[in-house]
Design a protein around this motif. Structure first.
Motif, PDB file in Angstrom:
ATOM      1  N   ASN A   1       0.833  -1.193   0.000  1.00 59.44           N
ATOM      2  CA  ASN A   1       0.000   0.000   0.000  1.00 59.44           C
ATOM      3  C   ASN A   1       0.873   1.251   0.000  1.00 59.44           C
ATOM      4  O   ASN A   1       1.451   1.608   1.016  1.00 59.44           O
ATOM      5  N   GLY A   2       0.985   1.904  -1.153  1.00 57.93           N
ATOM      6  CA  GLY A   2       1.762   3.121  -1.216  1.00 57.93           C
ATOM      7  C   GLY A   2       2.342   3.342  -2.597  1.00 57.93           C
ATOM      8  O   GLY A   2       2.493   2.405  -3.385  1.00 57.93           O
ATOM      9  N   ILE A   3       2.673   4.607  -2.885  1.00 61.59           N
ATOM     10  CA  ILE A   3       3.238   4.977  -4.179  1.00 61.59           C
ATOM     11  C   ILE A   3       4.414   5.926  -3.975  1.00 61.59           C
ATOM     12  O   ILE A   3       4.485   6.629  -2.969  1.00 61.59           O
ATOM     13  N   PRO A   4       5.356   5.955  -4.936  1.00 63.10           N
ATOM     14  CA  PRO A   4       6.460   6.913  -4.841  1.00 63.10           C
ATOM     15  C   PRO A   4       5.996   8.310  -5.227  1.00 63.10           C
ATOM     16  O   PRO A   4       5.125   8.465  -6.085  1.00 63.10           O
ATOM     17  N   GLY A   5       6.608   9.355  -4.617  1.00 66.77           N
ATOM     18  CA  GLY A   5       6.173  10.712  -4.968  1.00 66.77           C
ATOM     19  C   GLY A   5       7.041  11.839  -4.452  1.00 66.77           C
ATOM     20  O   GLY A   5       6.759  12.995  -4.742  1.00 66.77           O
ATOM     21  N   VAL A   6       8.100  11.548  -3.692  1.00 69.58           N
ATOM     22  CA  VAL A   6       8.874  12.636  -3.093  1.00 69.58           C
ATOM     23  C   VAL A   6       9.545  13.508  -4.148  1.00 69.58           C
ATOM     24  O   VAL A   6       9.696  14.721  -3.951  1.00 69.58           O
ATOM     25  N   GLU A   7       9.913  12.936  -5.281  1.00 66.96           N
ATOM     26  CA  GLU A   7      10.627  13.695  -6.308  1.00 66.96           C
ATOM     27  C   GLU A   7       9.682  14.498  -7.194  1.00 66.96           C
ATOM     28  O   GLU A   7      10.084  15.520  -7.762  1.00 66.96           O
ATOM     29  N   THR A   8       8.448  14.049  -7.317  1.00 65.95           N
ATOM     30  CA  THR A   8       7.505  14.689  -8.232  1.00 65.95           C
ATOM     31  C   THR A   8       6.491  15.585  -7.537  1.00 65.95           C
ATOM     32  O   THR A   8       5.737  16.292  -8.207  1.00 65.95           O
ATOM     33  N   ARG A   9       6.472  15.586  -6.190  1.00 68.02           N
ATOM     34  CA  ARG A   9       5.496  16.386  -5.427  1.00 68.02           C
ATOM     35  C   ARG A   9       5.494  17.846  -5.865  1.00 68.02           C
ATOM     36  O   ARG A   9       4.445  18.422  -6.207  1.00 68.02           O
ATOM     37  N   LEU A  10       6.643  18.484  -5.839  1.00 69.40           N
ATOM     38  CA  LEU A  10       6.688  19.918  -6.078  1.00 69.40           C
ATOM     39  C   LEU A  10       6.472  20.287  -7.544  1.00 69.40           C
ATOM     40  O   LEU A  10       5.740  21.244  -7.822  1.00 69.40           O
ATOM     41  N   PRO A  11       7.071  19.575  -8.511  1.00 73.54           N
ATOM     42  CA  PRO A  11       6.721  19.892  -9.891  1.00 73.54           C
ATOM     43  C   PRO A  11       5.227  19.763 -10.198  1.00 73.54           C
ATOM     44  O   PRO A  11       4.662  20.581 -10.933  1.00 73.54           O
ATOM     45  N   VAL A  12       4.572  18.753  -9.631  1.00 77.97           N
ATOM     46  CA  VAL A  12       3.131  18.598  -9.852  1.00 77.97           C
ATOM     47  C   VAL A  12       2.371  19.775  -9.247  1.00 77.97           C
ATOM     48  O   VAL A  12       1.494  20.367  -9.897  1.00 77.97           O
ATOM     49  N   LEU A  13       2.698  20.148  -8.002  1.00 72.19           N
ATOM     50  CA  LEU A  13       1.987  21.259  -7.367  1.00 72.19           C
ATOM     51  C   LEU A  13       2.270  22.572  -8.080  1.00 72.19           C
ATOM     52  O   LEU A  13       1.352  23.385  -8.294  1.00 72.19           O
ATOM     53  N   PHE A  14       3.526  22.804  -8.458  1.00 73.45           N
ATOM     54  CA  PHE A  14       3.855  24.051  -9.147  1.00 73.45           C
ATOM     55  C   PHE A  14       3.106  24.144 -10.470  1.00 73.45           C
ATOM     56  O   PHE A  14       2.491  25.169 -10.788  1.00 73.45           O
ATOM     57  N   SER A  15       3.144  23.068 -11.244  1.00 74.77           N
ATOM     58  CA  SER A  15       2.522  23.091 -12.561  1.00 74.77           C
ATOM     59  C   SER A  15       0.999  23.207 -12.481  1.00 74.77           C
ATOM     60  O   SER A  15       0.390  24.048 -13.149  1.00 74.77           O
ATOM     61  N   GLU A  16       0.398  22.351 -11.649  1.00 77.05           N
ATOM     62  CA  GLU A  16      -1.063  22.354 -11.544  1.00 77.05           C
ATOM     63  C   GLU A  16      -1.586  23.557 -10.754  1.00 77.05           C
ATOM     64  O   GLU A  16      -2.722  23.987 -10.961  1.00 77.05           O
ATOM     65  N   GLY A  17      -0.755  24.085  -9.864  1.00 75.87           N
ATOM     66  CA  GLY A  17      -1.183  25.195  -9.027  1.00 75.87           C
ATOM     67  C   GLY A  17      -0.761  26.546  -9.550  1.00 75.87           C
ATOM     68  O   GLY A  17      -1.588  27.371  -9.970  1.00 75.87           O
ATOM     69  N   VAL A  18       0.558  26.794  -9.582  1.00 78.98           N
ATOM     70  CA  VAL A  18       1.066  28.111  -9.973  1.00 78.98           C
ATOM     71  C   VAL A  18       0.924  28.333 -11.477  1.00 78.98           C
ATOM     72  O   VAL A  18       0.364  29.345 -11.918  1.00 78.98           O
ATOM     73  N   SER A  19       1.418  27.399 -12.266  1.00 75.90           N
ATOM     74  CA  SER A  19       1.430  27.596 -13.724  1.00 75.90           C
ATOM     75  C   SER A  19       0.021  27.687 -14.297  1.00 75.90           C
ATOM     76  O   SER A  19      -0.195  28.377 -15.309  1.00 75.90           O
ATOM     77  N   LYS A  20      -0.932  27.024 -13.667  1.00 74.03           N
ATOM     78  CA  LYS A  20      -2.322  27.080 -14.149  1.00 74.03           C
ATOM     79  C   LYS A  20      -3.158  28.142 -13.456  1.00 74.03           C
ATOM     80  O   LYS A  20      -4.372  28.226 -13.673  1.00 74.03           O
ATOM     81  N   GLY A  21      -2.508  28.964 -12.611  1.00 73.76           N
ATOM     82  CA  GLY A  21      -3.180  30.113 -12.018  1.00 73.76           C
ATOM     83  C   GLY A  21      -4.103  29.814 -10.866  1.00 73.76           C
ATOM     84  O   GLY A  21      -4.901  30.671 -10.459  1.00 73.76           O
ATOM     85  N   ARG A  22      -3.999  28.619 -10.287  1.00 67.73           N
ATOM     86  CA  ARG A  22      -4.868  28.281  -9.165  1.00 67.73           C
ATOM     87  C   ARG A  22      -4.374  28.879  -7.848  1.00 67.73           C
ATOM     88  O   ARG A  22      -5.163  29.227  -6.980  1.00 67.73           O
ATOM     89  N   ILE A  23      -3.049  28.929  -7.676  1.00 65.28           N
ATOM     90  CA  ILE A  23      -2.471  29.470  -6.445  1.00 65.28           C
ATOM     91  C   ILE A  23      -1.310  30.389  -6.807  1.00 65.28           C
ATOM     92  O   ILE A  23      -0.739  30.313  -7.896  1.00 65.28           O
TER      93      ILE A  23
END
Length: 468
Positions: free
Chosen positions: A343-365
């Motif tokens: 039970n679990g998935i890898p994500g420590v390396e991709t956490r911030l690029p995903v949040l930056f892209s989906e959040g900042v780059s798309k104007g959500r945050i």
């Protein structure tokens, strides 16, 4: 002024409150000067066109943790912290897990031995309390809090970790007295067992059954129960990895009543869905995590909570297993039922690029909200501020340089974690970390780990301002 070892020049500095063009001077591993121009440094880094942000703090990761008979976690401290550095992080917070019958102090000491000399970035441990015996509650846990282990996690599910309501109340009451912060995994144990057995009887044993066995209602019920217990003893509490609207609304209800309830969410809940678990020939096992990803409406709800401040932190819940491995996702029992898929998935390396892209780059945050969610709030909540979590005079020089316009496609071949896959294979992002510095030393440059293993230290923490 003492000699300046390093100047980061020409970049745009971003903190949780400001964005401004400045040079940053570093001496003895700490930020010593922020000015229009820093001259006379022994070394310089050209940051023109880049964002100069606090290094990410991932306050929810699982590294080299016991995972059940025959199952081995894919990351040790060396690989996990290399992956963290590559993803723009400068500090991770994994869990020293107490197994049933084990001394909590013994669990911490054994875990520290695994980490010492292995880390590329700094680390600081939470505890996991699975066996709250009188000795643990009366002696070990209070002493460990005083030693700087000021947060611990409890589970409301899993055979080897679940605490019943009385145990939860005893642990919460102790945390209140010792001013520790409790993190709670909210899913109802008995409801999950009931659903799992019913699904297995009907032949629904494929990985997608994992999502069916843990519907939102079991997270909502457990969140409400945890909040009620915390209210009873007046306990500050963090509810981790919130997956959708139903649990989020319980947290918002508590916050509006003035209860001391914090919340965390993760990349899987803004990008993945339960449909990903439907992959053919066990491919869905790659996405098995708890709580499971939900649906598009749940993603919308999580963004609502991020924007409106229901969530204080955005963590990865990095919990990596290999897919093509007999000690990982495709272990011999996994095809017989989803309950045996790690039970679990890898994500420590991709956490911030995903949040930056989906959040900042798309104007959500905003950029400031990104820094809050990725670094500053983690440091404040878990007793690392003002040493970590921002760019200011006297802070550790934990810095990530970001190219906000760089487009990348996430793929396994460019990642550094120990898993043999990423759930975000082929996911396109805008915004990418190009350099990571830990206490003034470059540990990652353009995707290459250049820092020495062992540069990262193991940190003890103060009582966080929230729990205090």
């Amino acid at each position: 002024m003492s000699k300046i070892d390093l100047a980061i020049r020409g970049g745009t500095v971003v903190t949780a409150s400001d964005t401004f063009r400045a040079d940053v001077g570093i001496a003895d591993g700490r930020i010593c000067l922020i000015a229009d121009e820093v001259k006379g440094a022994a070394r310089e880094i050209d940051a023109r066109g880049l964002l100069v942000m606090p290094g990410g703090i991932d306050s929810h990761v699982h590294i080299a943790q016991p995972s059940g008979p025959g199952i081995v976690m894919a990351d040790d401290f060396a690989s996990a912290t290399a992956a963290a550095a590559a993803g723009g992080n400068t500090l991770v917070m994994p869990f020293a897990l107490q197994q049933r019958g084990q001394s909590l102090r013994g669990a911490v000491e054994a875990y520290r031995t695994k980490a010492e000399g292995e880390c590329h970035v700094d680390a600081s441990f939470h505890l996991i309390v699975s066996d709250p015996t009188p000795a643990v509650l009366g002696q070990e846990l209070p002493a460990l809090v005083k030693d700087g282990y000021t947060s611990f996690k409890v589970f409301m599910t899993y055979d080897d970790l679940v605490l019943d309501d009385r145990q939860l109340l005893e642990v919460f009451d102790l945390a209140r007295r010792e001013r520790a912060l409790v993190m709670v995994h909210c899913e109802g144990y008995d409801a999950i067992r009931f659903m799992t057995e019913r699904l297995e009887r009907s032949g629904r044993t494929e990985p997608y059954g994992h999502a069916l066995s843990r519907p939102e209602i079991v997270e909502r019920e457990a969140a409400h129960r945890a909040i009620s217990h915390a209210e009873l003893v007046d306990l500050p509490m963090m509810i981790v990895h919130v997956s959708g609207r139903e649990a989020m609304e319980q947290i918002r209800w508590a916050q509006r009543r003035g209860l001391k309830v914090l919340a965390e969410t993760c990349p899987q809940y803004i990008t993945l869905t339960a449909d990903d678990l439907k992959g053919l020939d066990m491919e869905g096992a790659k996405y098995v995590c708890s709580p499971p990803p939900r649906d598009a409406e749940s993603q919308k709800a999580i963004w609502e909570g991020i924007v409106q401040g229901v969530f204080q932190t955005f963590s990865s819940d990095h919990c990596p297993f290999r897919y093509e491995a007999a000690d990982g996702k495709l272990n011999p029992k996994a095809r017989s039922s989803f309950r045996w898929v790690p039970n679990g998935i890898p994500g420590v390396e991709t956490r911030l690029p995903v949040l930056f892209s989906e959040g900042v780059s798309k104007g959500r945050i905003s950029l400031q909200r990104f820094v809050e969610l990725s670094a500053t709030n983690h440091a404040k909540i878990y007793g690392l501020y003002p040493r970590k979590g921002s760019i200011g005079i006297g802070f550790d020089a934990d810095i990530a340089l970001w190219d906000p316009n760089r487009k990348e496609t996430i793929r396994q071949e460019i990642l550094h974690h120990g898993a043999d896959y990423t759930p975000w294979e082929g996911f396109e992002v805008t915004g990418w970390p190009v350099m990571t510095l830990v206490r003034g030393e470059v540990v990652m440059e353009e995707g290459r780990i250049v820092g020495a293993k062992g540069h990262g230290g193991i940190l003890q923490r103060e009582v966080g301002s929230y729990a205090n």
